[in-house]
Design an enzyme around this catalytic site. Sequence first.
Site, PDB file in Angstrom:
ATOM      1  N   HIS A  17       0.984  -0.630   0.090  1.00 35.84           N
ATOM      2  CA  HIS A  17       0.191   0.153  -0.119  1.00 35.84           C
ATOM      3  C   HIS A  17       0.727   1.004  -0.084  1.00 35.84           C
ATOM      4  O   HIS A  17       0.574   2.040  -0.073  1.00 35.84           O
ATOM      5  CB  HIS A  17      -0.791   0.045   1.088  1.00 35.84           C
ATOM      6  N   LYS A  41     -15.823  -6.676   5.080  1.00 31.83           N
ATOM      7  CA  LYS A  41     -15.121  -7.152   6.216  1.00 31.83           C
ATOM      8  C   LYS A  41     -15.108  -7.342   7.668  1.00 31.83           C
ATOM      9  O   LYS A  41     -15.264  -5.516   7.560  1.00 31.83           O
ATOM     10  CB  LYS A  41     -13.691  -6.582   5.502  1.00 31.83           C
ATOM     11  N   ARG A  90      -2.288  -6.508  -7.823  1.00 28.98           N
ATOM     12  CA  ARG A  90      -1.794  -7.249  -7.881  1.00 28.98           C
ATOM     13  C   ARG A  90      -1.804  -8.957  -8.951  1.00 28.98           C
ATOM     14  O   ARG A  90      -0.528  -8.775  -9.788  1.00 28.98           O
ATOM     15  CB  ARG A  90      -1.655  -7.946  -7.215  1.00 28.98           C
ATOM     16  N   SER A 128      -2.926  -7.236   3.372  1.00 29.37           N
ATOM     17  CA  SER A 128      -3.465  -7.651   4.658  1.00 29.37           C
ATOM     18  C   SER A 128      -3.832  -8.726   5.473  1.00 29.37           C
ATOM     19  O   SER A 128      -3.818  -9.145   6.774  1.00 29.37           O
ATOM     20  CB  SER A 128      -4.344  -6.233   4.534  1.00 29.37           C
TER      21      SER A 128
END
Length: 162
Positions: A17, A41, A90, A128
Site C-alpha cells: 500500500h 470485511k 497485483r 493485509s
Amino acid sequence: MANALVPGSFDPVTNGHMDIIRRASGLFDTVHVLVASNNAKNTLFTAEERVEMLRRLCADMNDVVVNSFEGLLVNYAQQNNITVIVKGLRFVSDFEYELQMALANHRLNSAVETVFLPTGVEYSDLSSSIVKEIARLGGAVEGLVPDIVQQRLVAKFAARTR
Ligand code: PNS
C-alpha cells in the site's frame, strides 16, 4: 494535474500500500488516502487506528492527506474536488473485482476516473489478510509492513490472547 484518492480498508496498511501511495503522490497534486468501509470485511483495527497509523507513515509526504469516510467514494471525491481514484493491481484476480468497482464508480459519477497502478513486484504477493494471518499465528511480518504496523500487530494479537 488532478487530485487523487487512494481508498482501501488498510487493515492494516502494508508495504505494498505504501508503495502505491508514494507513487501516486508523485503523480498527482494532492492525494487523499481514504480509510473506507468494505461491507465484506470485519476489521482487526478500528478506523481511528488505521487512520492514525497511515497519518504517521505519510507524514513526510506534504501532498498526502489521510481521512476516513463512511459512504460512497464518489461522494467523498465530489466533496473534495477529486477526479481520479487510484487502485493498485497485483494479480489478474484483482482485476476482475477492481474493474467492477471502477465501472460502478464511473456509473455513479462519470467525472471520476479510476487509474490502476501495477503493484511493485516485490509486493505482489502481499495482502493485509496474509499479513494478519502470519501475525496471528506468531510468524514474522518484518519487511511486509512498516515497523509501527508490525508493533501494532504484535500488540493487538497479544492483547487478544490475554
Ligand atoms: O482494501 P479494500 O478492502 O479492497 O478496499 C475496498 C474499498 C474500501 C475501496 C471499497 O469497498 C469501497 O470503495 N468502499 C466504499 C463504498 C463504495 O464507494 N463502493 C463502490 C461502489 S459499489
